[in-house]
Design a protein around this motif. Structure first.
Motif, PDB file in Angstrom:
ATOM      1  N   GLN A  78     102.349  -7.038  45.511  1.00  0.00           N
ATOM      2  CA  GLN A  78     101.988  -7.569  44.203  1.00  0.00           C
ATOM      3  C   GLN A  78     103.012  -7.156  43.146  1.00  0.00           C
ATOM      4  O   GLN A  78     103.247  -5.970  42.948  1.00  0.00           O
ATOM      5  CB  GLN A  78     100.601  -7.032  43.847  1.00  0.00           C
ATOM      6  CG  GLN A  78     100.096  -7.428  42.485  1.00  0.00           C
ATOM      7  CD  GLN A  78      98.671  -6.938  42.273  1.00  0.00           C
ATOM      8  OE1 GLN A  78      97.870  -6.825  43.207  1.00  0.00           O
ATOM      9  NE2 GLN A  78      98.338  -6.628  41.034  1.00  0.00           N
ATOM     10  N   HIS A  79     103.582  -8.150  42.481  1.00  0.00           N
ATOM     11  CA  HIS A  79     104.533  -7.852  41.400  1.00  0.00           C
ATOM     12  C   HIS A  79     103.908  -8.240  40.072  1.00  0.00           C
ATOM     13  O   HIS A  79     103.360  -9.338  39.937  1.00  0.00           O
ATOM     14  CB  HIS A  79     105.834  -8.626  41.591  1.00  0.00           C
ATOM     15  CG  HIS A  79     106.640  -8.133  42.740  1.00  0.00           C
ATOM     16  ND1 HIS A  79     107.664  -7.228  42.581  1.00  0.00           N
ATOM     17  CD2 HIS A  79     106.552  -8.379  44.060  1.00  0.00           C
ATOM     18  CE1 HIS A  79     108.176  -6.955  43.769  1.00  0.00           C
ATOM     19  NE2 HIS A  79     107.507  -7.632  44.684  1.00  0.00           N
ATOM     20  N   ILE A  81     104.528  -9.341  36.344  1.00  0.00           N
ATOM     21  CA  ILE A  81     105.597  -9.913  35.527  1.00  0.00           C
ATOM     22  C   ILE A  81     105.093 -10.005  34.083  1.00  0.00           C
ATOM     23  O   ILE A  81     104.129 -10.728  33.799  1.00  0.00           O
ATOM     24  CB  ILE A  81     106.011 -11.326  36.029  1.00  0.00           C
ATOM     25  CG1 ILE A  81     106.146 -11.371  37.565  1.00  0.00           C
ATOM     26  CG2 ILE A  81     107.278 -11.818  35.324  1.00  0.00           C
ATOM     27  CD1 ILE A  81     107.290 -10.586  38.152  1.00  0.00           C
ATOM     28  N   ASP A  86     109.941  -8.145  35.539  1.00  0.00           N
ATOM     29  CA  ASP A  86     109.162  -7.479  36.592  1.00  0.00           C
ATOM     30  C   ASP A  86     108.978  -6.010  36.205  1.00  0.00           C
ATOM     31  O   ASP A  86     109.928  -5.233  36.198  1.00  0.00           O
ATOM     32  CB  ASP A  86     109.902  -7.589  37.941  1.00  0.00           C
ATOM     33  CG  ASP A  86     109.032  -7.126  39.101  1.00  0.00           C
ATOM     34  OD1 ASP A  86     108.150  -6.256  38.884  1.00  0.00           O
ATOM     35  OD2 ASP A  86     109.215  -7.619  40.231  1.00  0.00           O
ATOM     36  N   THR A  88     106.684  -3.930  37.653  1.00  0.00           N
ATOM     37  CA  THR A  88     105.932  -3.257  38.717  1.00  0.00           C
ATOM     38  C   THR A  88     106.289  -1.765  38.820  1.00  0.00           C
ATOM     39  O   THR A  88     105.411  -0.934  39.044  1.00  0.00           O
ATOM     40  CB  THR A  88     106.213  -3.951  40.070  1.00  0.00           C
ATOM     41  OG1 THR A  88     106.155  -5.355  39.865  1.00  0.00           O
ATOM     42  CG2 THR A  88     105.220  -3.543  41.134  1.00  0.00           C
TER      43      THR A  88
END
Ligand code: DC
Length: 222
Positions: A78-79, A81, A86, A88
């Motif tokens: 799971q990223h 944004i 991004d 993460t």
């Protein structure tokens, strides 16, 4: 929702092993995993970046209106944004943890996140972890689990994790942070952390992750 789609809700306090177990269960079952804490963390990060108060409802409302929050799944990872970036890797700091706990107590934030979570988990089988998944987000989830562990056991795990990541913190500070977050997450008015009656409770204080995963999977008949 199609017949073969099912959801597994895993709730519990910080450090109870939710994300490791949820990830492990999703991999074993060949389904997706949604970490809802990462969504509140991203909102917290956004507030910190914008320099607004994480409990200032009016400012947070404006932030939500202009914020572009997207979730991308790449190879099951799971990223998050945020406004095209991004983030993460930036949402696991102690500062963001506190901001996430603060901002997640605001009903406007919860409404927006819960709506996104339900849409994401509607068409595919998902393991979803958080604090209010079995109670609010997915009350009809086929399987519900509630993980617990003593604050000391959770602090010890988090302490080791931070050491491994190269960002060590004193054990007593980690424990203090956990106790503060537990209090705030379970005493807030909007969707506090609660165990629902139909959730299976697993105390992970004295059992390892592999054993807990086997136990959790033993309840799942898919
Ligand atoms: O699970 P976590 O530590 O990454 O969650 C970060 C914060 O977000 C935590 O303080 C509680 C909040 N949270 C929430 O209120 N509801 C969820 N479903 C998930 C997390």
């Amino acid at each position: 929702m199609s017949e073969n789609v099912y959801q597994i809700a895993i709730d519990g306090p910080s450090g109870s092993g939710k994300s490791t177990l949820a990830k492990g269960a999703a991999t074993k079952l060949g389904i997706m995993y949604l970490d809802t804490g990462a969504m509140y963390r991203t909102c917290g990060l956004c507030a910190l970046k914008s320099g607004i108060g994480t409990k200032d409802t009016d400012a947070v409302k404006k932030m939500l209106d202009s914020m572009d929050l997207k979730i991308k799944f790449a190879d099951g990872v799971q990223h998050m944004i945020l406004n095209g970036e991004d983030v993460t890797g930036s949402i696991r700091t102690p500062e963001v943890s506190r901001a996430a706990s603060d901002i997640s107590s605001l009903p406007i934030v919860r409404t927006a996140m819960v709506d996104m979570q339900r849409k994401i988990a509607a068409d595919q089988s998902f393991v979803v972890d958080g604090r209010d998944i079995g109670s609010v987000v997915l009350p009809n989830a086929k399987y519900k689990f509630f993980l617990t562990a003593s604050a000391e056991a959770r602090a010890q795990r988090r302490f080791l994790e931070l050491q491994e990541k190269g960002t060590p913190q004193a054990l007593e500070d980690v424990l203090k942070d956990i106790i503060w977050r537990d209090k705030q997450d379970s005493e807030r008015a909007a969707s506090p952390l609660v165990k629902v009656d139909d959730a299976i409770e697993i105390d992970t204080s004295n059992i390892g992750i592999e054993e807990t995963l086997d136990l959790l999977l033993s309840y799942i008949k898919e």
